[in-house]
Scaffold this motif. Structure first.
Motif, PDB file in Angstrom:
ATOM      1  N   PHE A 104       0.825  -1.217   0.000  1.00  0.00           N
ATOM      2  CA  PHE A 104       0.000   0.000   0.000  1.00  0.00           C
ATOM      3  C   PHE A 104       0.853   1.259   0.000  1.00  0.00           C
ATOM      4  O   PHE A 104       1.960   1.271   0.555  1.00  0.00           O
ATOM      5  CB  PHE A 104      -0.818   0.087   1.303  1.00  0.00           C
ATOM      6  N   ASP A 105       0.289   2.333  -0.564  1.00  0.00           N
ATOM      7  CA  ASP A 105       0.652   3.682  -0.139  1.00  0.00           C
ATOM      8  C   ASP A 105      -0.462   4.086   0.830  1.00  0.00           C
ATOM      9  O   ASP A 105      -1.569   4.433   0.398  1.00  0.00           O
ATOM     10  CB  ASP A 105       0.711   4.645  -1.322  1.00  0.00           C
ATOM     11  N   CYS A 106      -0.166   4.011   2.133  1.00  0.00           N
ATOM     12  CA  CYS A 106      -1.212   4.266   3.146  1.00  0.00           C
ATOM     13  C   CYS A 106      -1.580   5.744   3.234  1.00  0.00           C
ATOM     14  O   CYS A 106      -2.551   6.090   3.915  1.00  0.00           O
ATOM     15  CB  CYS A 106      -0.743   3.810   4.531  1.00  0.00           C
ATOM     16  N   THR A 107      -0.802   6.606   2.587  1.00  0.00           N
ATOM     17  CA  THR A 107      -1.075   8.047   2.726  1.00  0.00           C
ATOM     18  C   THR A 107      -2.074   8.545   1.686  1.00  0.00           C
ATOM     19  O   THR A 107      -2.539   9.673   1.777  1.00  0.00           O
ATOM     20  CB  THR A 107       0.218   8.881   2.579  1.00  0.00           C
ATOM     21  N   THR A 151      -5.468   8.290   0.611  1.00  0.00           N
ATOM     22  CA  THR A 151      -6.827   7.806   0.880  1.00  0.00           C
ATOM     23  C   THR A 151      -7.799   8.982   0.718  1.00  0.00           C
ATOM     24  O   THR A 151      -8.414   9.433   1.693  1.00  0.00           O
ATOM     25  CB  THR A 151      -6.948   7.240   2.312  1.00  0.00           C
ATOM     26  N   HIS A 164      -7.116   9.012  10.928  1.00  0.00           N
ATOM     27  CA  HIS A 164      -6.308   8.175  10.051  1.00  0.00           C
ATOM     28  C   HIS A 164      -4.827   8.564  10.153  1.00  0.00           C
ATOM     29  O   HIS A 164      -3.944   7.696  10.196  1.00  0.00           O
ATOM     30  CB  HIS A 164      -6.805   8.264   8.601  1.00  0.00           C
ATOM     31  N   ARG A 220       4.588   4.608   3.167  1.00  0.00           N
ATOM     32  CA  ARG A 220       4.648   4.907   1.730  1.00  0.00           C
ATOM     33  C   ARG A 220       5.462   3.855   0.974  1.00  0.00           C
ATOM     34  O   ARG A 220       5.909   4.086  -0.152  1.00  0.00           O
ATOM     35  CB  ARG A 220       5.232   6.307   1.492  1.00  0.00           C
ATOM     36  N   GLY A 233      -7.237   0.375  -6.988  1.00  0.00           N
ATOM     37  CA  GLY A 233      -7.982   1.055  -5.931  1.00  0.00           C
ATOM     38  C   GLY A 233      -9.465   1.012  -6.250  1.00  0.00           C
ATOM     39  O   GLY A 233      -9.866   0.752  -7.391  1.00  0.00           O
ATOM     40  N   HIS A 291     -10.662  -0.152   8.128  1.00  0.00           N
ATOM     41  CA  HIS A 291     -10.293   0.973   9.008  1.00  0.00           C
ATOM     42  C   HIS A 291     -10.762   0.720  10.442  1.00  0.00           C
ATOM     43  O   HIS A 291     -10.104   1.125  11.390  1.00  0.00           O
ATOM     44  CB  HIS A 291     -10.900   2.274   8.485  1.00  0.00           C
ATOM     45  N   SER A 322     -10.140   3.352  -1.353  1.00  0.00           N
ATOM     46  CA  SER A 322      -9.386   2.283  -0.674  1.00  0.00           C
ATOM     47  C   SER A 322      -7.914   2.662  -0.672  1.00  0.00           C
ATOM     48  O   SER A 322      -7.469   3.506  -1.454  1.00  0.00           O
ATOM     49  CB  SER A 322      -9.551   0.962  -1.424  1.00  0.00           C
ATOM     50  N   TYR A 323      -7.140   1.981   0.171  1.00  0.00           N
ATOM     51  CA  TYR A 323      -5.689   2.105   0.022  1.00  0.00           C
ATOM     52  C   TYR A 323      -5.339   1.613  -1.375  1.00  0.00           C
ATOM     53  O   TYR A 323      -5.804   0.538  -1.790  1.00  0.00           O
ATOM     54  CB  TYR A 323      -4.968   1.217   1.033  1.00  0.00           C
TER      55      TYR A 323
END
Ligand SMILES: C[S@@+](CC[C@H](N)C(=O)[O-])C[C@H]1O[C@@H](n2cnc3c(N)ncnc32)[C@H](O)[C@@H]1O
Length: 261
Positions: free
Chosen positions: A140-143, A145, A163, A178, A201, A214, A251-252
């Protein structure tokens, strides 16, 4: 030393695996097919979680092939039956010797992201491939969203604030939130050829299955979140928002990167 934040001892873990499988398995399977995956291949599925992708790999390689599924804590994969060509191992990818060498395919989804030692692990995975063997990392790029719809601005801010607080918990545990966007360069640097990436995504609406990721993540990080100043009232509002169909978040993005040894 790695400290996996969402450890599998938590009874809510199957909820996480269920979301990951239903949202991302079709995309991950497609990426694995693009490696040329064929009957007879020897595969390693690292940090296999519930084991769904390892089982699918076993179907593709057939009885003449072999799939080793590892996990630091394989209890959830152990709780379901697997084809005979699957070997399931309790194994720490950071500290244990690799369970084999000369693999045709090694795959890991959302594992290296959590490991502070991810670059060393990457080098060891590359070394365990046969010449021409394939490595696929789905991360993922968790940032990224973005909120696609919200009942009001306050709700959107609440989601963003909580978040961000969750990402801080992940970073404190050694995750690179990231890592998905850094994987391509890291795999090239590790000596792989023909490195290529594809990203998936989808929209996650309140009350739906995807967005519940989440909830389970936030619940499992609860202690650290409260210690860092998040309040019970904020958590209650956050959980209510995840049930509101007027709230929709992307989504992530799962960035799948594959390369050849
Ligand atoms: C976010 S889950 C992803 C599970 C599965 N790969 C999926 O995508 O559905 C991360 C998995 O990696 C495992 N894991 C974490 N640290 C590990 C390590 N050092 N060695 C092996 N597995 C590890 C966890 O136990 C967990 O099952």
């Amino acid at each position: 030393m790695s400290r996996y934040l969402f450890d599998n001892t938590d009874a809510r873990t199957p909820d996480r695996f269920s979301v990951l499988e239903s949202c991302y398995d079709p995309f991950s399977r497609r990426q694995l097919q693009l490696t040329g995956l064929a009957p007879g291949w020897r595969c390693l599925e690292v940090g296999g979680g519930g084991g769904s992708l390892g089982d699918w790999l076993a179907q593709q390689v057939g009885p003449g092939g072999e799939v080793t599924i590892t996990d630091l804590d394989p209890r959830w994969a152990q709780s379901r039956p697997h084809p005979p060509q699957v070997r399931l191992l309790r194994h720490d990818i950071v500290n244990d010797p690799l369970p084999g060498e000369g693999y045709d395919l090694i795959h890991a989804r959302l594992v290296l992201l959590h490991l502070p030692e991810r670059l060393d692990v990457l080098d060891r995975l590359v070394a365990a491939l046969r010449p021409g063997g394939r490595l696929v990392l789905d991360e993922f790029d968790c940032t990224w969203t973005p909120i696609l719809a919200a009942p009001d601005e306050e709700s959107a801010s609440l989601f963003q604030d909580l978040h961000s607080a969750l990402l801080t918990q992940l970073e404190k545990a050694g995750a690179d939130v990231r890592w998905g966007v850094r994987t391509h360069a890291a795999m090239t640097k590790a000596g792989l050829h023909e490195v290529t990436s594809m990203t998936y995504g989808e929209s996650w609406a309140g009350g739906g299955k995807g967005i519940s990721l989440h909830r389970v993540n936030m619940q499992q990080a609860r202690e650290g979140l409260l210690a860092d100043g998040v309040t019970e009232a904020q958590l209650t509002r956050f959980y209510a928002l995840l049930d509101d169909p007027a709230f929709v978040v992307n989504s992530y993005p799962l960035i799948s990167t594959r390369g050849r040894a």
